[in-house]
Every structure is written in C-alpha cells, then in structure tokens.
Motif scaffolding. Structure first.
Motif, PDB file in Angstrom:
ATOM      1  N   ALA A   1       0.829  -1.207   0.000  1.00 53.88           N
ATOM      2  CA  ALA A   1       0.000   0.000   0.000  1.00 53.88           C
ATOM      3  C   ALA A   1       0.863   1.257   0.000  1.00 53.88           C
ATOM      4  CB  ALA A   1      -0.941  -0.003   1.201  1.00 53.88           C
ATOM      5  N   ALA A   2       1.911   1.276   0.813  1.00 53.37           N
ATOM      6  CA  ALA A   2       2.805   2.442   0.864  1.00 53.37           C
ATOM      7  C   ALA A   2       3.463   2.681  -0.491  1.00 53.37           C
ATOM      8  CB  ALA A   2       3.862   2.242   1.951  1.00 53.37           C
ATOM      9  N   GLN A   3       3.929   1.608  -1.129  1.00 56.01           N
ATOM     10  CA  GLN A   3       4.546   1.752  -2.453  1.00 56.01           C
ATOM     11  C   GLN A   3       3.533   2.271  -3.464  1.00 56.01           C
ATOM     12  OE1 GLN A   3       7.725   1.543  -3.066  1.00 56.01           O
ATOM     13  NE2 GLN A   3       7.542   1.910  -5.252  1.00 56.01           N
ATOM     14  N   ALA A   4       2.312   1.761  -3.397  1.00 56.77           N
ATOM     15  CA  ALA A   4       1.262   2.224  -4.309  1.00 56.77           C
ATOM     16  C   ALA A   4       0.998   3.712  -4.124  1.00 56.77           C
ATOM     17  CB  ALA A   4      -0.022   1.420  -4.084  1.00 56.77           C
ATOM     18  N   ARG A   5       0.919   4.170  -2.863  1.00 61.48           N
ATOM     19  CA  ARG A   5       0.695   5.606  -2.610  1.00 61.48           C
ATOM     20  C   ARG A   5       1.793   6.450  -3.229  1.00 61.48           C
ATOM     21  NH1 ARG A   5      -0.658   3.803   2.331  1.00 61.48           N
ATOM     22  NH2 ARG A   5       1.316   4.386   3.330  1.00 61.48           N
ATOM     23  N   ILE A   6       3.042   6.054  -3.007  1.00 62.08           N
ATOM     24  CA  ILE A   6       4.171   6.835  -3.521  1.00 62.08           C
ATOM     25  C   ILE A   6       4.170   6.855  -5.047  1.00 62.08           C
ATOM     26  CG2 ILE A   6       6.698   6.908  -3.680  1.00 62.08           C
ATOM     27  CD1 ILE A   6       5.475   7.999  -1.033  1.00 62.08           C
ATOM     28  N   VAL A   7       3.926   5.719  -5.672  1.00 64.77           N
ATOM     29  CA  VAL A   7       3.913   5.648  -7.136  1.00 64.77           C
ATOM     30  C   VAL A   7       2.794   6.523  -7.708  1.00 64.77           C
ATOM     31  CG1 VAL A   7       3.426   4.104  -9.091  1.00 64.77           C
ATOM     32  CG2 VAL A   7       5.058   3.416  -7.319  1.00 64.77           C
ATOM     33  N   VAL A   8       1.603   6.441  -7.134  1.00 58.30           N
ATOM     34  CA  VAL A   8       0.474   7.232  -7.646  1.00 58.30           C
ATOM     35  C   VAL A   8       0.715   8.728  -7.402  1.00 58.30           C
ATOM     36  CG1 VAL A   8      -1.997   7.686  -7.342  1.00 58.30           C
ATOM     37  CG2 VAL A   8      -1.175   5.337  -7.578  1.00 58.30           C
ATOM     38  N   LEU A   9       1.254   9.091  -6.239  1.00 58.57           N
ATOM     39  CA  LEU A   9       1.574  10.508  -5.996  1.00 58.57           C
ATOM     40  C   LEU A   9       2.620  11.006  -6.989  1.00 58.57           C
ATOM     41  CD1 LEU A   9       1.617  10.657  -2.087  1.00 58.57           C
ATOM     42  CD2 LEU A   9      -0.080  11.684  -3.620  1.00 58.57           C
ATOM     43  N   GLU A  10       3.612  10.174  -7.285  1.00 59.55           N
ATOM     44  CA  GLU A  10       4.631  10.557  -8.274  1.00 59.55           C
ATOM     45  C   GLU A  10       4.007  10.808  -9.642  1.00 59.55           C
ATOM     46  OE1 GLU A  10       7.624   7.483  -8.203  1.00 59.55           O
ATOM     47  OE2 GLU A  10       8.728   8.498  -6.598  1.00 59.55           O
ATOM     48  N   ARG A  11       3.059   9.975 -10.031  1.00 60.63           N
ATOM     49  CA  ARG A  11       2.380  10.165 -11.317  1.00 60.63           C
ATOM     50  C   ARG A  11       1.650  11.504 -11.374  1.00 60.63           C
ATOM     51  NH1 ARG A  11      -0.236   4.252 -11.286  1.00 60.63           N
ATOM     52  NH2 ARG A  11       1.628   3.072 -11.825  1.00 60.63           N
ATOM     53  N   LEU A  12       1.211  11.989 -10.221  1.00 54.11           N
ATOM     54  CA  LEU A  12       0.518  13.278 -10.148  1.00 54.11           C
ATOM     55  C   LEU A  12       1.491  14.460 -10.160  1.00 54.11           C
ATOM     56  CD1 LEU A  12      -2.121  12.454  -7.399  1.00 54.11           C
ATOM     57  CD2 LEU A  12      -2.570  12.853  -9.823  1.00 54.11           C
ATOM     58  N   GLY A  13       2.774  14.182  -9.952  1.00 57.68           N
ATOM     59  CA  GLY A  13       3.765  15.248  -9.870  1.00 57.68           C
ATOM     60  C   GLY A  13       4.214  15.533  -8.451  1.00 57.68           C
ATOM     61  N   LEU A  14       3.670  14.810  -7.488  1.00 52.67           N
ATOM     62  CA  LEU A  14       4.107  14.929  -6.098  1.00 52.67           C
ATOM     63  C   LEU A  14       5.181  13.874  -5.879  1.00 52.67           C
ATOM     64  CD1 LEU A  14       0.778  15.609  -5.998  1.00 52.67           C
ATOM     65  CD2 LEU A  14       1.468  16.071  -3.672  1.00 52.67           C
ATOM     66  N   ASP A  15       6.351  14.127  -6.430  1.00 54.59           N
ATOM     67  CA  ASP A  15       7.403  13.124  -6.389  1.00 54.59           C
ATOM     68  C   ASP A  15       8.403  13.412  -5.277  1.00 54.59           C
ATOM     69  OD1 ASP A  15       8.929  15.222  -7.398  1.00 54.59           O
ATOM     70  OD2 ASP A  15       8.982  14.420  -9.424  1.00 54.59           O
ATOM     71  N   LEU A  16       9.314  12.482  -5.090  1.00 61.48           N
ATOM     72  CA  LEU A  16      10.286  12.604  -4.012  1.00 61.48           C
ATOM     73  C   LEU A  16      11.181  13.825  -4.180  1.00 61.48           C
ATOM     74  CD1 LEU A  16      11.192   8.839  -3.506  1.00 61.48           C
ATOM     75  CD2 LEU A  16       9.610  10.257  -2.189  1.00 61.48           C
ATOM     76  N   GLU A  17      11.452  14.229  -5.406  1.00 68.99           N
ATOM     77  CA  GLU A  17      12.265  15.430  -5.639  1.00 68.99           C
ATOM     78  C   GLU A  17      11.542  16.681  -5.144  1.00 68.99           C
ATOM     79  OE1 GLU A  17      15.478  15.841  -6.546  1.00 68.99           O
ATOM     80  OE2 GLU A  17      15.520  13.659  -6.331  1.00 68.99           O
ATOM     81  N   ALA A  18      10.241  16.773  -5.428  1.00 69.66           N
ATOM     82  CA  ALA A  18       9.458  17.923  -4.946  1.00 69.66           C
ATOM     83  C   ALA A  18       9.421  17.934  -3.429  1.00 69.66           C
ATOM     84  CB  ALA A  18       8.042  17.883  -5.518  1.00 69.66           C
ATOM     85  N   PHE A  19       9.199  16.777  -2.828  1.00 75.89           N
ATOM     86  CA  PHE A  19       9.172  16.697  -1.367  1.00 75.89           C
ATOM     87  C   PHE A  19      10.523  17.098  -0.770  1.00 75.89           C
ATOM     88  CE2 PHE A  19       5.758  13.162  -1.626  1.00 75.89           C
ATOM     89  CZ  PHE A  19       4.750  14.112  -1.689  1.00 75.89           C
ATOM     90  N   LYS A  20      11.597  16.639  -1.396  1.00 76.28           N
ATOM     91  CA  LYS A  20      12.945  16.958  -0.910  1.00 76.28           C
ATOM     92  C   LYS A  20      13.208  18.459  -1.012  1.00 76.28           C
ATOM     93  CE  LYS A  20      17.774  15.765  -1.786  1.00 76.28           C
ATOM     94  NZ  LYS A  20      18.678  14.984  -2.637  1.00 76.28           N
TER      95      LYS A  20
END
Length: 143
Positions: free
Chosen positions: A29-48
């Motif tokens: 579930a956690a991996q799914a959340r991260i992957v779907v958020l990344e597809r929206l543009g809320l990726d780890l780079e933006a968070f960082k």
C-alpha cells in the motif's frame, strides 16, 4: 489518472505459514501511494526540495484472502476523505490477487510533515492542485 500499482510477491514478503506476512500488505500500500503521488507530480524530488513528506496517523488492514509467493498483485489508491486544502486526508487501498479476488483493504489517515520543523504543515498551493487530481472513491467526503 492511473490509480493502480502492480507488484509481485517475493520470498521476503512471506511468513512462516508460507503466505504473505501482515506487514507486507502495508508495504504494498505504501509503495502504491508513492507511485500514484509521483504520477501526479508529487514526487520525491518535490518533497525533498520543499522539505515535506507524507505522514500516517492511522493504518487499518482488513485481510480477506491469502496471498502466496510469485502472485502478481494490483493495488488501488483512492482518496476517501480530505480537507479542501489537502492538509489532512484518508486513502483506501484495495489489494487484488492476479485471479481478481480482493485480498485486503487498507485504510490510512495522513497529513504532511515539515521535515525541518518536525511539525504538521500544509502543501504549497502548486502541490494542492496536483493532490486534488487523486482519484476519489464513490464515498468521498470533503471535510
């Protein structure tokens, strides 16, 4: 918007009974959340760059069917509740085996954490608009 993640059950996901261990469901579930958020543009780079990240307050897992090794799983991600500004939210995941049988339902409640202050924060406005694109469940409620 593609609100699904697919992954295969590995040996490391199994418990002593040779089926998927309880915490592996939460990992999918956690991996799914991260992957779907990344597809929206809320990726780890933006968070960082913005020094923020998602944080969970509650995670509820309902196990429905066994899952075994090498099964291909599909995990859905749907927003069930959110504040208008996206600052607090709830997401439902459903995990399906490759035969189409629903194996689990996972509900999480979360928010956004300022990684420097270690306090809850709001998403910047440009990310709120992206977050609002997350698929909503039929029973979605805005707070």
């Amino acid at each position: 918007m593609n609100n699904k993640y697919e992954g295969r059950v590995m040996w490391s996901h199994l418990d002593a009974n040779m089926h998927m261990r309880h915490s592996a469901y939460a990992d999918f579930a956690a991996q799914a959340r991260i992957v779907v958020l990344e597809r929206l543009g809320l990726d780890l780079e933006a968070f960082k760059r913005l020094h923020i990240g998602p944080i969970l307050f509650r995670e509820e897992l309902v196990y429905l069917r066994e899952v075994g090794i090498k099964e291909q799983l599909t995990v859905t991600v749907e927003l069930t509740k959110s504040r208008a500004d996206g600052s607090r939210w709830s997401i439902r995941h459903e995990i399906f085996r490759e035969d189409g049988v629903k194996a689990a339902i996972i509900n999480v409640d979360g928010a956004w954490l300022d990684l420097h202050k270690r306090k809850l924060t709001n998403l910047p406005e440009e990310l709120v608009e992206l977050f609002k694109r997350l698929n909503r469940s039929p029973d979605y409620q805005e707070e």
